[in-house]
Design a protein around this motif. Structure first.
Motif, mmCIF file in Angstrom:
data_model
loop_
_atom_site.group_PDB
_atom_site.id
_atom_site.type_symbol
_atom_site.label_atom_id
_atom_site.label_comp_id
_atom_site.label_asym_id
_atom_site.label_seq_id
_atom_site.Cartn_x
_atom_site.Cartn_y
_atom_site.Cartn_z
ATOM 1 N N ALA A 70 0.849 -1.189 0.000
ATOM 2 C CA ALA A 70 0.000 0.000 0.000
ATOM 3 C C ALA A 70 0.882 1.235 0.000
ATOM 4 N N LYS A 71 0.338 2.337 -0.523
ATOM 5 C CA LYS A 71 0.995 3.643 -0.391
ATOM 6 C C LYS A 71 -0.027 4.578 0.233
ATOM 7 N N TRP A 72 0.464 5.501 1.048
ATOM 8 C CA TRP A 72 -0.456 6.429 1.713
ATOM 9 C C TRP A 72 -0.018 7.873 1.508
ATOM 10 N N TYR A 73 -1.017 8.739 1.432
ATOM 11 C CA TYR A 73 -0.794 10.189 1.314
ATOM 12 C C TYR A 73 0.108 10.500 0.120
ATOM 13 N N ILE A 74 -0.330 10.009 -1.007
ATOM 14 C CA ILE A 74 0.486 10.074 -2.215
ATOM 15 C C ILE A 74 0.659 11.527 -2.674
ATOM 16 N N GLY A 75 1.897 11.850 -2.985
ATOM 17 C CA GLY A 75 2.225 13.202 -3.452
ATOM 18 C C GLY A 75 2.563 14.160 -2.331
ATOM 19 N N GLY A 76 2.299 13.776 -1.069
ATOM 20 C CA GLY A 76 2.563 14.673 0.057
ATOM 21 C C GLY A 76 4.055 14.786 0.354
ATOM 22 N N LYS A 77 4.459 15.954 0.872
ATOM 23 C CA LYS A 77 5.848 16.165 1.318
ATOM 24 C C LYS A 77 5.801 16.684 2.753
ATOM 25 N N LEU A 78 6.719 16.215 3.561
ATOM 26 C CA LEU A 78 6.727 16.599 4.980
ATOM 27 C C LEU A 78 8.045 16.175 5.611
ATOM 28 N N ASN A 79 8.251 16.603 6.837
ATOM 29 C CA ASN A 79 9.415 16.122 7.588
ATOM 30 C C ASN A 79 8.970 15.736 8.993
ATOM 31 N N VAL A 80 9.398 14.571 9.438
ATOM 32 C CA VAL A 80 8.960 14.050 10.731
ATOM 33 C C VAL A 80 9.499 14.904 11.876
ATOM 34 N N CYS A 81 10.756 15.306 11.801
ATOM 35 C CA CYS A 81 11.330 16.118 12.882
ATOM 36 C C CYS A 81 10.609 17.462 12.976
ATOM 37 N N TYR A 82 10.304 18.048 11.837
ATOM 38 C CA TYR A 82 9.567 19.311 11.856
ATOM 39 C C TYR A 82 8.244 19.127 12.601
ATOM 40 N N ASN A 83 7.561 18.032 12.306
ATOM 41 C CA ASN A 83 6.264 17.772 12.931
ATOM 42 C C ASN A 83 6.363 17.457 14.413
ATOM 43 N N CYS A 84 7.457 16.819 14.813
ATOM 44 C CA CYS A 84 7.583 16.390 16.210
ATOM 45 C C CYS A 84 8.221 17.468 17.082
ATOM 46 N N VAL A 85 8.944 18.393 16.488
ATOM 47 C CA VAL A 85 9.713 19.344 17.286
ATOM 48 C C VAL A 85 9.481 20.794 16.837
ATOM 49 N N ASP A 86 9.979 21.139 15.666
ATOM 50 C CA ASP A 86 10.035 22.552 15.258
ATOM 51 C C ASP A 86 8.685 23.253 15.296
ATOM 52 N N ARG A 87 7.671 22.585 14.798
ATOM 53 C CA ARG A 87 6.385 23.292 14.697
ATOM 54 C C ARG A 87 5.807 23.624 16.075
ATOM 55 N N HIS A 88 6.140 22.835 17.089
ATOM 56 C CA HIS A 88 5.636 23.146 18.431
ATOM 57 C C HIS A 88 6.338 24.391 18.975
ATOM 58 N N VAL A 89 7.628 24.525 18.667
ATOM 59 C CA VAL A 89 8.372 25.722 19.100
ATOM 60 C C VAL A 89 7.828 26.936 18.349
#
Ligand code: PRX
Length: 657
Positions: A70-89
């Motif tokens: 399976a593939k999920w969220y096709i075409g999406g771009k993101l970064n896990v560290c940004y989501n887990c850390v930077d965006r909260h700051v």
């Protein structure tokens, strides 16, 4: 030897009648409301994908399913560290605590805010860059439970470097095998760790592993203790020296933009004898899957103090200590040591100190606490707790009720969560505030998860029946294969039934459609033609007030095909007696039926367990059959089986007499 389930379904015999409807006050404030079950696969995960994660490019399509991939969220771009850390700051939550860390030596503790986490991750990512790590570089991590472990994982995800974390209890051979299979170029470790007051020689094990893993060019060593270790010039570098002159400005090391389906990590499942499988997890589906389940299943609030007491080296730690909770901006606990160091109330002192409201642990830990007695918990104020969780093995109803009463004060829903390294996220679980709980049952499939129990012919068994647990639709955090082994992936999970994921666990569905997990399918016994799952007999034994823990297995028997051998640990360290033996046989006979009463009972102070706490029934079978012991390398404490063999022989000699 017990046979795998052959032509008949598993019989289900143990019946547990206690029910715990959701407390109305909990329901009113719960994250999960009954409507979550009403949505379709695409609708549900589109909404969750949009709200749980920040994308640098939105996805075009929710999923594509070409079995077995399976593939999920096709075409999406993101970064896990940004989501887990930077965006909260960036959102102004830099001062919020990401982890309260407790070292095993009890005077060592420190909080780590999201801003501090960001600064450490950026500096370490800059350090890794100096070693040549960039997008796509495989990195190995072999550490204990120190904050630098999540820092190292997040730094990898910041750079787009896939990691494999190897639990710090594994041997040099296990470590080198994993490093070589993934082709890791850098290995991150620490000089030593702490466990029950002793030093764990992590770097020394890495040295032995690196001698057999030529792909590793550099080894970063975090200094946890004052212990001396060998440092090889040109290869080994101290963590603090690597970080000299590195910037902690997030702009000095921007988060790499990753595709939804880029590799996030491999995690090897420790098979008992066969070569471990490198389970592949990718970026977006995994992150959305773990953040979503974390939110609903644990009822996490913005001010929660959440404690998953697993080790980060297992999938539970990856999904529910690091990625899910941090993506949700949750404050967590990270505890380095064992539950009984320096005393048996260590966990409860941590809960009291930080006012933990959610505790997630394993049945093996709960049974240990049961064995030690509830007085240790009573010394502490546990009134902050709201939700309790369990994972890793079927939880015996008595252990469930003990946990609910003695730890949860009778007021906290217990979520028995079923999932696997392969599934990445919880798939079968109650939702607190919605589900009526039944001790011993993982109850319902998570919204949109299509779980069923099949018979040998691929038909769903009727309510009340038992068989093979399967999943019929893809889910976002599902494995994307076994690293470099398509054939084994197909063979292991997709060959028994067409386009259907074979879990490898037995299960039954009751009259309400609730799931009861029965353990791995090769743990099924056949006594006089009855196929009986080990967990049901174990639960009947643990149901006896004097029993703390029990494991059963089958041994060959000329009369009945197999006979049941039970290994039993009594509460409060009591020794067994012939009276106790006949009491237990009668008890199982009453709870299940006479044919399920154990033929032999071996009383033992400890059971053989893997390092993640699962009972090793394969070894118990070897002991019961008086066979030479099979591979014991995954055992947490190898001395336990020697003692068991001795007691087993004594018990057999009594039988002959
Ligand atoms: O047999 C099931 C058991 O643990 C297996 C997965 O082990 P692992 O990949 O190490 O992951 C453990 C943590 C997710 C399953 O196939 N298992 C896990 N949770 C439960 C369980 N058995 C019964 N009830 C559970 N809640």
């Amino acid at each position: 030897m017990s046979e795998p389930v052959a032509n008949q379904d598993i019989e289900t015999l143990f019946s547990e009648q206690r029910r715990y409807p959701p407390p109305p006050e909990f329901t009113k404030q719960a994250n999960a409301q009954p409507e979550v079950y009403g949505k379709g696969l695409e609708e549900f995960w589109r909404e969750e994908g949009e709200q749980r994660v920040t994308w640098s490019r939105p996805f075009d399509k929710v999923y594509e399913w070409e079995p077995p991939y399976a593939k999920w969220y096709i075409g999406g771009k993101l970064n896990v560290c940004y989501n887990c850390v930077d965006r909260h700051v960036e959102a102004g939550n830099g001062d919020k605590v990401a982890f309260y860390w407790e070292g095993e030596p009890s005077e060592e503790r420190r909080p780590l805010s999201f801003a501090e986490l960001q600064s450490q991750v950026v500096r370490f990512a800059n350090g890794l860059k100096k070693l040549g790590v960039k997008k796509g570089t495989p990195v190995g991590i072999y550490m204990g439970m120190v904050p630098e472990l999540p820092v190292a994982m997040l730094a990898c995800t910041r750079l787009g470097a896939p990691h494999t974390v190897v639990f710090g209890g594994f041997s040099a051979d296990s470590l080198s095998g994993r490093m070589t299979d993934m082709g890791c170029e850098v290995l991150i470790t620490q000089n030593e760790g702490w466990r029950r007051g002793s030093r764990v020689p992590l770097k020394k094990t890495c040295d032995e592993a690196m001698a057999q893993a030529p792909s590793i060019k550099a080894c970063v060593v975090y200094r946890r203790t004052d212990g001396e270790v060998n440092m090889e010039a040109g290869r080994d570098v101290w963590w603090d020296e690597l970080l000299q002159d590195t910037s902690d400005d997030p702009n000095s090391c921007p988060c790499e933009e990753m595709d939804s389906e880029d590799l996030l990590y491999l995690l090897y499942t420790s098979g008992t004898t066969a070569k471990p499988k490198g389970i592949v997890h990718t970026t977006a589906g995994y992150l959305v899957g773990v953040a979503t389940t974390h939110h609903y299943i644990f009822d996490v609030k913005p001010d929660s103090v959440y404690w998953c007491a697993a080790d980060v080296g297992w999938v539970t730690g990856h999904s529910y200590i690091v990625y899910g909770p941090l993506c949700n901006g949750t404050t967590g606990i990270l505890y380095e040591g064992t539950p009984d160091y320096p005393d048996k109330d260590r966990w409860w002192s941590i809960i009291e100190r930080y006012k933990v409201d959610i505790l997630y642990t394993a049945p093996t830990a709960i049974r240990s606490h049961m064995k030690w007695g509830p007085e240790h918990a009573r010394k502490h104020d546990l009134s902050s707790l709201r939700v309790l969780g369990s994972v890793g093995e079927p939880i015996n109803p008595e252990a469930w009720v003990w946990y609910h009463e003695n730890i949860g004060g009778g007021r906290c829903p217990v979520v028995d969560t079923w999932w696997q390294t392969e599934t990445g996220m919880i798939l079968i679980t109650p939702l607190p505030g919605v589900t009526t709980l039944k001790p011993g049952s993982a109850t319902q499939a998570f919204p949109t998860v299509d779980a069923a129990v099949y018979n040998e012919h691929g038909e769903a068994v009727p309510h009340g029946g038992g068989g093979y647990l399967v999943i019929r639709q893809p889910w976002p955090a599902m494995l994307r294969g076994i690293h470099r082994d398509h054939e084994r992936y197909v063979q292991t999970y997709w060959s028994k039934y067409k386009d259907t994921y074979l879990v490898g666990d037995g299960a039954r569905v009751d009259e309400d459609g609730d799931f009861w997990l029965l353990g791995r399918i090769d743990d099924v016994m056949n006594v006089s033609g009855h196929r009986i799952s080990t967990i049901e007999v174990e639960s009947a034994l643990v149901d006896h007030p004097k029993v703390a823990e029990a494991a059963v297995c089958g041994r060959n028997d000329p009369a009945t095909g197999q006979a049941i051998v039970a290994y039993v640990t009594l509460k409060g360290g009591d020794e067994g007696s012939p009276e106790m033996l006949s009491e237990l046989r009668t008890h199982v006979g009453q709870r299940i039926g006479k044919f399920a009463a154990p033929a032999n009972v071996v009383f033992t102070p400890e059971l053989p367990k893997t390092r993640s706490g699962k009972i090793m029934r394969r070894l118990l079978r070897d002991v019961a059959e008086n066979r030479a012991l099979g591979d014991t390398t995954t055992l947490a404490d190898p001395t336990v089986v020697d003692e068991l063999s001795r007691r087993g022989r004594e018990e057999a000699a009594k039988g002959d007499a």
